[in-house]
Each structure stands twice: as structure tokens, then as C-alpha cells.
Scaffold this motif. Structure first.
Motif, PDB file in Angstrom:
ATOM      1  N   ILE A  16       0.852  -1.186   0.000  1.00 12.84           N
ATOM      2  CA  ILE A  16       0.000   0.000   0.000  1.00 12.84           C
ATOM      3  C   ILE A  16       0.895   1.245   0.000  1.00 12.84           C
ATOM      4  CG2 ILE A  16      -1.836   1.244   1.199  1.00 12.84           C
ATOM      5  CD1 ILE A  16      -2.707  -1.498   0.291  1.00 12.84           C
ATOM      6  N   PRO A  17       0.695   2.170  -0.928  1.00 16.27           N
ATOM      7  CA  PRO A  17       1.516   3.387  -0.955  1.00 16.27           C
ATOM      8  C   PRO A  17       1.407   4.162   0.353  1.00 16.27           C
ATOM      9  CG  PRO A  17       0.230   3.171  -2.978  1.00 16.27           C
ATOM     10  CD  PRO A  17      -0.272   2.122  -2.038  1.00 16.27           C
ATOM     11  N   GLU A  18       2.489   4.803   0.748  1.00 17.28           N
ATOM     12  CA  GLU A  18       2.524   5.549   2.006  1.00 17.28           C
ATOM     13  C   GLU A  18       1.405   6.589   2.076  1.00 17.28           C
ATOM     14  OE1 GLU A  18       3.797   6.320   5.780  1.00 17.28           O
ATOM     15  OE2 GLU A  18       4.637   4.787   4.428  1.00 17.28           O
ATOM     16  N   ALA A  19       1.092   7.212   0.943  1.00 20.12           N
ATOM     17  CA  ALA A  19       0.067   8.250   0.910  1.00 20.12           C
ATOM     18  C   ALA A  19      -1.326   7.695   1.202  1.00 20.12           C
ATOM     19  CB  ALA A  19       0.076   8.950  -0.450  1.00 20.12           C
ATOM     20  N   LYS A  20      -1.484   6.381   1.064  1.00 24.91           N
ATOM     21  CA  LYS A  20      -2.806   5.769   1.266  1.00 24.91           C
ATOM     22  C   LYS A  20      -2.828   4.848   2.488  1.00 24.91           C
ATOM     23  CE  LYS A  20      -3.570   5.932  -3.739  1.00 24.91           C
ATOM     24  NZ  LYS A  20      -3.814   5.162  -4.983  1.00 24.91           N
ATOM     25  N   ILE A  21      -1.810   4.967   3.329  1.00 31.05           N
ATOM     26  CA  ILE A  21      -1.682   4.048   4.456  1.00 31.05           C
ATOM     27  C   ILE A  21      -2.821   4.225   5.464  1.00 31.05           C
ATOM     28  CG2 ILE A  21      -0.343   5.445   6.087  1.00 31.05           C
ATOM     29  CD1 ILE A  21       0.516   1.850   4.939  1.00 31.05           C
ATOM     30  N   GLY A  22      -3.468   5.396   5.422  1.00 28.51           N
ATOM     31  CA  GLY A  22      -4.549   5.674   6.359  1.00 28.51           C
ATOM     32  C   GLY A  22      -5.786   4.807   6.160  1.00 28.51           C
TER      33      GLY A  22
END
Length: 392
Positions: free
Chosen positions: A103-109
Motif C-alpha cells: 500500500i503506498p505511504e500516501a494511502k496508508i490511512g
């Protein structure tokens, strides 16, 4: 078999923050939805995977059923009609499945949301291969109940295709209400379990509003559904300013410690406002005269203005929120923050007599000059709904 479900987001119309200190609050569903499309695979599909498409964040995840069984062998032990809480150990196991995808860091939420999906799916449907698509009109993390709408819509779709007997609306195409109260309560209980995975200790307000729709008054942990025929239209402005809900709640508590008498008076005033808002909305009926409805609308406007002033007293407003308040006031419109404050979203009541050109001017100024994002939605509409594409 294919099924589609959708569940609405929510707003807090009155009483946020004060509710933590014993005051009443009023929440309402809004006409912005998270939609789920679920198709269980048949043997002829020759596709033995569980696939999740999160359309709005452009994430497409897939797990072979064999991999799910390997990581989580107890996934077929649950019963759809008996919601259970996901253990810490199970969350760790399901996290392994998520880690199969980078999962990309920007979408980790959104990882917790994926874990909640896996828990709900395997608990209700077991190890059946399927394709699930999720799309939403709700901005993420803006206080409009996007995670609850996700959990409710997912739960409803899974229950609709489970062994649980659900009585749907009468035939035809389009959206119909999801089952009777007993089935809706089942959806709500499963969705609450999903919310617990995502948020830890949710209040249950968001998923309840999303499931049942309309309005809910809540005080000291007790939720009361309010039936209302009054049509209120809101401009919802997303300031795009992130906020730390825990820090804001703690800040209000600290202010109460410093000024106990003054803050107690603030909370008492908010309680009165919430109760009056609930009373106005509940007293509205289709038999009311047009003039009566306009008068009630004006009363709600005044109460929103008063509530916003008290929220400022609590220290939970923000420069972006005040920008929305000042901008809309130029057009004689009333605004208040909704939810945690400190950013997030702002509600602006759009009177029934307000012309479309004025609304367009307000939106243009908020979006083009201030950089905010605007939505228009009616409040107090239907809860979770289902569509079988013409088949019921």
C-alpha cells in the motif's frame, strides 16, 4: 448473484463536544452516499479470488481464497446472524493479508478500513470468491461519517447474500429500504464491529445514523431516532484542514477544568439548543403550512448561529471555519462547524426561498477564492438501501 447497496454519511446538527459532558446532540443523515457493488463468483467464472476495488483512491486488491484460508483458517466459523468482536490476534492475522500488497505511504490511512472489510467479509460470507467495488461521494477524514457509511454498506451487501432472511421492498428497479428493523439492526451491529476496527472506541452514532437514516438525538449513551418530514438543505464546505479529534476533545476538557462554572453554563446552553432543534424537526409534518415551515427553518438558523458561538467558547473553531462563517454571512446565511471542529467541515443552511444564483455565488467564492470544497445535500433522508438491478 449481484447486489448493490448504499449508505449515507452524517452530520452533527447540534451539540458536538458538549455531548461528551452530558449534553444532548442531534445527528442527521445526509444525501451523500458510499456505494458497494458485490458479485459472488460462480464456478463457471473460474476465479477463486476475493477482489476489492476501492475506486476513489485507485486501489485494487486481490487475494486467492487459498491464501485467506492459510492466513486465517478460522474465517468460516462465524455466523452472519451473530455479530462478534474482532480480536487483536485476528487483526494481526488480517494485517498479514493487507501486507501482501504494498500500500503506498500516501494511502496508508485506509489500511484499517481494508482490515475491517476482510473481517466483515470472512465473518459473514466465509471463504467465497467475489468481486467487491466501493465508491463514495463522501470525502475521507472530513467528519462526515465516511468510514461508517463504508462499514454499513459493506455489511448490508454481505448480509443480503447470506443465509439471513431479509425482507426487501416490493420489486422494481432502483433503491429500496434494506429489510425490516430487525435486519437493519443486524447491519448496524456488524457495521459497529467494523467501526471498532477502524476507530478503536467509536460512539456508535455514525453507523446508527447511516443505517437508519433520518435524525438521531443522543445523550449519555442513549440514542433516540427522530422522525421528521422537514426538508432542510445544507451547503457542506470541506475546509480540507485536518484535525486531531482526540486533542480537540481533550482541549475542551482542559478548558472546563480551568473555568468549571462558565463551561458548565456553556454545556447547559448547548443542551437546550439540541433539545430545541430536535423538537422543531420532530414537530414538522406534511400537514404543516408553508409559512410554518419557513418559521421553523428560521428558528433552526438561529439555533445554529448560537451553537457556533458556543463552540467558539469551547475553543474548537479554526481560522478556516471562521472564513466560511464570514463568507456565508455576507449572503445572510448561517454556518456552524460540524463534528470535531479545528478544521473539517462546516454546515450552511440553505433556506427554501434562496435562489440558485445566490447559491452559485457562495460556492464560487468558497471554492475559487478560499480553496475549499463544497457539496449540497439534503439532511434527514433514508438510511441504508439496496438494489438488485431490478431483481428482488
Amino acid at each position: 448473484m449481484d447486489v448493490r447497496t448504499r449508505a449515507p454519511g452524517k452530520i452533527i446538527l447540534a451539540g458536538e463536544h458538549a455531548v461528551v459532558h452530558g449534553s444532548a446532540a442531534v445527528a442527521a443523515s445526509i444525501g451523500l452516499f458510499t456505494s458497494v457493488s458485490l458479485r459472488l463468483h460462480s464456478p463457471s467464472d473460474n476465479d477463486d479470488t476475493l477482489t476489492l476495488h476501492l475506486m476513489d483512491v485507485d486501489l485494487h486488491l486481490s487475494w486467492p481464497i487459498g491464501r485467506i484460508k492459510e492466513v486465517y483458517p478460522d474465517s468460516v466459523n462465524s455466523i452472519a446472524s451473530s455479530p462478534t468482536t474482532c480480536s487483536v490476534e485476528t487483526i494481526k492475522l488480517l494485517s498479514t493479508l493487507v501486507e501482501d500488497h504494498n500500500i503506498p505511504e500516501a494511502k496508508i490511512g485506509i489500511v484499517s478500513g481494508i482490515i475491517a472489510f476482510l473481517w466483515l467479509y470472512t465473518s459473514i460470507q466465509g471463504n467465497k470468491p467475489a468481486t467487491v467495488r466501493v465508491s463514495s461521494e463522501l470525502p475521507l477524514g472530513a467528519g462526515l461519517g465516511s468510514s461508517a457509511a463504508f462499514s454499513v454498506a459493506i455489511s448490508a451487501a454481505l448480509i443480503a447474500l447470506s443465509a439471513v432472511k431479509v425482507k426487501f421492498g416490493k420489486g422494481g428497479e432502483g433503491w429500496v429500504g434494506f429489510g425490516e428493523k430487525e435486519q437493519q439492526e443486524l447491519v448496524n451491529r456488524w457495521a459497529f464491529e467494523g467501526e471498532k476496527i477502524i476507530h478503536g472506541k467509536p460512539s456508535g452514532i455514525d453507523n446508527t445514523v447511516s443505517t437508519f437514516g433520518n435524525l438521531i438525538k443522543f445523550k449519555s449513551g442513549a440514542l433516540t431516532c427522530i422522525k421528521s418530514n422537514m426538508k432542510l438543505k445544507m451547503l457542506i464546505t470541506n475546509t480540507k484542514v485536518g484535525r486531531n479529534t482526540k486533542a480537540l476533545v481533550a482541549g475542551v476538557s482542559e478548558r472546563k477544568k480551568r473555568h468549571p462554572d462558565a463551561m458548565t453554563s456553556v454545556f447547559t446552553a448547548v443542551d437546550s439548543i439540541s433539545n430545541e432543534v430536535a423538537s422543531i424537526l420532530e414537530s414538522s409534518s406534511s400537514s404543516s403550512g408553508y409559512g410554518d415551515e419557513i418559521e421553523k427553518e428560521e428558528r433552526v438558523q438561529e439555533l445554529m448561529e448560537m451553537n457556533q458561538g458556543l463552540l467558539q467558547c469551547m475553543g474548537v473553531s479554526h481560522v478556516a471555519i471562521e472564513t466560511v462563517v464570514r463568507t456565508t454571512l455576507k449572503y445572510n446565511l448561517t454556518s456552524k462547524l460540524t463534528g470535531a471542529g479545528g478544521g473539517g467541515c462546516v454546515l450552511t443552511l440553505l433556506p427554501a426561498l434562496l435562489s440558485a444564483p445566490v447559491i452559485e455565488k457562495v460556492i464560487k467564492e468558497l471554492e475559487e477564492e478560499c480553496g475549499f470544497q463544497c457539496f449540497i445535500a439534503e439532511i434527514g433522508g433514508n438510511g441504508v438501501e439496496i438494489c438488485f438491478d431490478g431483481q428482488t
